[in-house]
Design a protein around this motif. Sequence first.
Motif, PDB file in Angstrom:
ATOM      1  N   LYS A   1       0.837  -1.196   0.000  1.00 45.12           N
ATOM      2  CA  LYS A   1       0.000   0.000   0.000  1.00 45.12           C
ATOM      3  C   LYS A   1       0.876   1.251   0.000  1.00 45.12           C
ATOM      4  CE  LYS A   1      -3.580   2.319   2.732  1.00 45.12           C
ATOM      5  NZ  LYS A   1      -4.378   2.268   3.989  1.00 45.12           N
ATOM      6  N   LYS A   2       0.507   2.212  -0.861  1.00 45.14           N
ATOM      7  CA  LYS A   2       1.267   3.454  -0.954  1.00 45.14           C
ATOM      8  C   LYS A   2       1.063   4.274   0.321  1.00 45.14           C
ATOM      9  CE  LYS A   2       1.583   7.800  -3.526  1.00 45.14           C
ATOM     10  NZ  LYS A   2       1.089   8.596  -4.664  1.00 45.14           N
ATOM     11  N   VAL A   3       2.173   4.778   0.866  1.00 50.30           N
ATOM     12  CA  VAL A   3       2.086   5.595   2.077  1.00 50.30           C
ATOM     13  C   VAL A   3       2.569   7.025   1.845  1.00 50.30           C
ATOM     14  CG1 VAL A   3       2.247   3.643   3.661  1.00 50.30           C
ATOM     15  CG2 VAL A   3       4.344   4.746   2.856  1.00 50.30           C
ATOM     16  N   SER A   4       3.425   7.228   0.824  1.00 48.17           N
ATOM     17  CA  SER A   4       3.908   8.574   0.527  1.00 48.17           C
ATOM     18  C   SER A   4       4.660   8.557  -0.803  1.00 48.17           C
ATOM     19  CB  SER A   4       4.830   9.082   1.646  1.00 48.17           C
ATOM     20  OG  SER A   4       5.981   8.266   1.745  1.00 48.17           O
ATOM     21  N   ASP A   5       5.236   9.708  -1.153  1.00 44.32           N
ATOM     22  CA  ASP A   5       6.084   9.822  -2.334  1.00 44.32           C
ATOM     23  C   ASP A   5       7.498  10.181  -1.894  1.00 44.32           C
ATOM     24  OD1 ASP A   5       4.047   9.373  -4.247  1.00 44.32           O
ATOM     25  OD2 ASP A   5       3.366  11.450  -4.007  1.00 44.32           O
ATOM     26  N   ILE A   6       8.445   9.907  -2.757  1.00 42.60           N
ATOM     27  CA  ILE A   6       9.827  10.284  -2.471  1.00 42.60           C
ATOM     28  C   ILE A   6      10.474  10.772  -3.757  1.00 42.60           C
ATOM     29  CG2 ILE A   6      10.714   7.937  -2.839  1.00 42.60           C
ATOM     30  CD1 ILE A   6      12.792   8.510  -0.645  1.00 42.60           C
ATOM     31  N   GLU A   7      11.207  11.869  -3.669  1.00 40.05           N
ATOM     32  CA  GLU A   7      11.954  12.400  -4.795  1.00 40.05           C
ATOM     33  C   GLU A   7      13.400  11.924  -4.695  1.00 40.05           C
ATOM     34  OE1 GLU A   7      11.609  16.616  -5.042  1.00 40.05           O
ATOM     35  OE2 GLU A   7       9.630  16.531  -5.985  1.00 40.05           O
TER      36      GLU A   7
END
Length: 207
Positions: free
Chosen positions: A12-18
């Motif tokens: 499950k997606k929890v956040s984004d990262i660059e």
Amino acid sequence: MPTLNVVDMTGKKVSDIELSDAVFGIEPNAAVMHMAVVAYLANQRQGTQSTLTRSEVSGGGRKPWRQKGTGHARQGSIRAPQWRHGGIALGPKPREYGFDLNKKERRLALKSALSSKVIDNAVVVLDALTVDEYKTKTVVDCLAAIGAGKKALIVLAANDEKAVRSARNIPGVKTAQVNTINTYDILNADTLVIVKDAVNKLEEVYA
């Protein structure tokens, strides 16, 4: 600057990262990656094979027959290479196959490998790999949930004995820390699974 989803152990997606362009967004250098892979495989060779030359086999101290008049070809020893139980001519001897790349080449190869995995959409950023007990099924279920391929490389920020020992019996799965990863393992894996903390360390070291 590449942006990836950060997922938990259930997928499950929890956040984004660059991701840093300096580490994960460079133009892959195929020639340097090839040299790094060749060097890695060469350094794995032990080079301990050895054969006995005519000076090392036993026997043959006496000339078997006189030089002329016998009708035989001239011979100086029964342990010459053409004789049974004779020495080996030009056989392998212990040697060192390995060679080194300089630091700049090693760093470029590693960053090229990481960037190529991002280009191929073969990188999964894991929020955390939490293994409370020595249990292979925990890691198997996690890899299945995040869609990792048959061959996966799990990059940890620090040594986690439970995670390492839980993953080591899974065919095709390897674990590594930020300071132990290499170009060959990255390219050999179908999926690169990086724990979020390890991403930060990689960028800190190689950016």
